[in-house]
Design an enzyme around this catalytic site. Structure first.
Site, PDB file in Angstrom:
ATOM      1  N   GLU A 196      -2.162  -2.857  -8.153  1.00 48.65           N
ATOM      2  CA  GLU A 196      -3.369  -3.134  -7.375  1.00 48.65           C
ATOM      3  C   GLU A 196      -3.853  -1.820  -6.805  1.00 48.65           C
ATOM      4  OE1 GLU A 196      -3.781  -2.926  -3.806  1.00 48.65           O
ATOM      5  OE2 GLU A 196      -1.796  -2.020  -3.581  1.00 48.65           O
ATOM      6  N   SER A 249       0.840  -1.184   0.000  1.00 48.31           N
ATOM      7  CA  SER A 249       0.000   0.000   0.000  1.00 48.31           C
ATOM      8  C   SER A 249       0.888   1.252   0.000  1.00 48.31           C
ATOM      9  CB  SER A 249      -0.963  -0.037   1.205  1.00 48.31           C
ATOM     10  OG  SER A 249      -1.974   0.926   1.073  1.00 48.31           O
ATOM     11  N   HIS A 291      -5.257  -5.425  -1.636  1.00 48.02           N
ATOM     12  CA  HIS A 291      -5.911  -5.174  -0.363  1.00 48.02           C
ATOM     13  C   HIS A 291      -7.007  -6.200  -0.075  1.00 48.02           C
ATOM     14  CE1 HIS A 291      -3.845  -1.332  -0.844  1.00 48.02           C
ATOM     15  NE2 HIS A 291      -4.156  -1.032   0.402  1.00 48.02           N
TER      16      HIS A 291
END
Length: 303
Positions: free
Chosen positions: A205, A110, A275
């Site tokens: 992502e 992330s 995630h």
């Protein structure tokens, strides 16, 4: 040549910090316990369980915590307990001088995409895009995904497989594996942390974006020349996507396919990175081989 930090063994120390967003201490307790069960010592940073508004501390507090972990010769790896937002506020103030003399694994995903990209682009150092503290909760520590973190950080070579997707483009590619969160990869363009993707296997992502913004982010990568000369593309999960009152009219995977369909490299959709609980550890910057066939997909670490 990529510099590979020393792999960890039982008795080594993992520093745990929150360099970006705030995370309640109780949400990371299981992770800290399991790290101990795996045989590691744990050194907790000052940013665990503390917060300053959205963040785990002020910019200076988060910078100091990260810097101390980078400089501490007794720490063999640094696990970022969560992502969120905040590393781009401090990345240019980090002093990597001591770290470069004895690189250690930087672990997370992330917002940690910032660190992965910066280390690779500036110093050609491998790092670990992997599950973080929350993934250990609710039995997660027993899954193959969290255990892939243990295997990766202790030096086991990886080979992952996933189900065939109708939008896949077949082919074989070998190259350094780079990438992470799409929003952040676009955010880094024009900075010293942005990776030259030529000849690389790129993985992407994201979470919580509007569908139209995924289109915009991909166009930013395309216009910046980040998609033309890839060796291959891996598309992970795009979770909690939102649409506008007037629908955009295409799914995220359809948007991605439309942008890359004419490029001559293999593309794999629905790979287990992102995630979601299905998030495998990937050695960022290290050479991998991606093989996409009609009946199978594999991503294998190749030295």
């Amino acid at each position: 040549m990529i510099t590979i930090p020393g792999y960890l063994k039982r008795g080594d120390t993992i520093g745990v910090i929150c360099p970006s967003g705030y995370m309640p201490y109780e949400n990371m307790e299981t992770c800290l316990q399991v790290l101990g069960q795996w045989g590691f010592k744990v050194k907790m940073g000052k940013t665990l369980g503390t917060h300053f508004n959205y963040f785990s501390g002020t910019d200076e507090e988060r910078l100091t915590d990260l810097q101390q972990m980078l400089d501490d010769s007794q720490i063999n790896g640094i696990l970022c307990a969560r992502g969120g937002y905040g590393l781009s506020r401090i990345i240019d103030k980090i002093n990597f001088t001591t770290f470069l003399k004895n690189p250690k694994w930087i672990i997370g995903y992330s917002d940690v995409t910032i660190l992965h990209s910066h280390l690779f682009n500036n110093y050609n150092i491998a790092s670990l895009h992997s599950p973080m503290a929350a993934a250990f909760n609710d039995g997660g520590s027993e899954t193959e995904y969290v255990k892939s973190l243990l295997k990766a950080v202790t030096g086991k070579s990886s080979e992952y497989n996933c189900e065939v997707h109708k939008l896949n483009k077949q082919g074989i590619a070998t190259g350094e594996l780079v990438g992470g969160n799409l929003c952040l990869l676009a955010h880094l363009i024009g900075t010293s942390s942005s990776i030259d993707t030529k000849g690389k296997i790129l993985f992407i992502e994201d979470i919580g974006e509007y569908v139209y913004n995924i289109d915009r982010l991909l166009l930013q990568l395309q216009r910046a020349g980040k998609l033309y000369n890839l060796a291959g593309l891996i598309v992970g999960s795009f979770t909690d996507m939102k649409d506008t009152v007037i629908p955009f009219g295409a799914s995220v995977y359809d948007i991605i396919y439309d942008i890359v369909k004419d490029y001559n490299y293999p593309v794999c959709f629905n790979f287990p990175v992102g995630h979601t609980p299905e998030n495998v550890a990937l050695k960022h910057g290290m050479v991998h081989t991606l093989e996409v066939t009609e009946n199978s997909i594999s991503l294998k670490e190749t030295h």
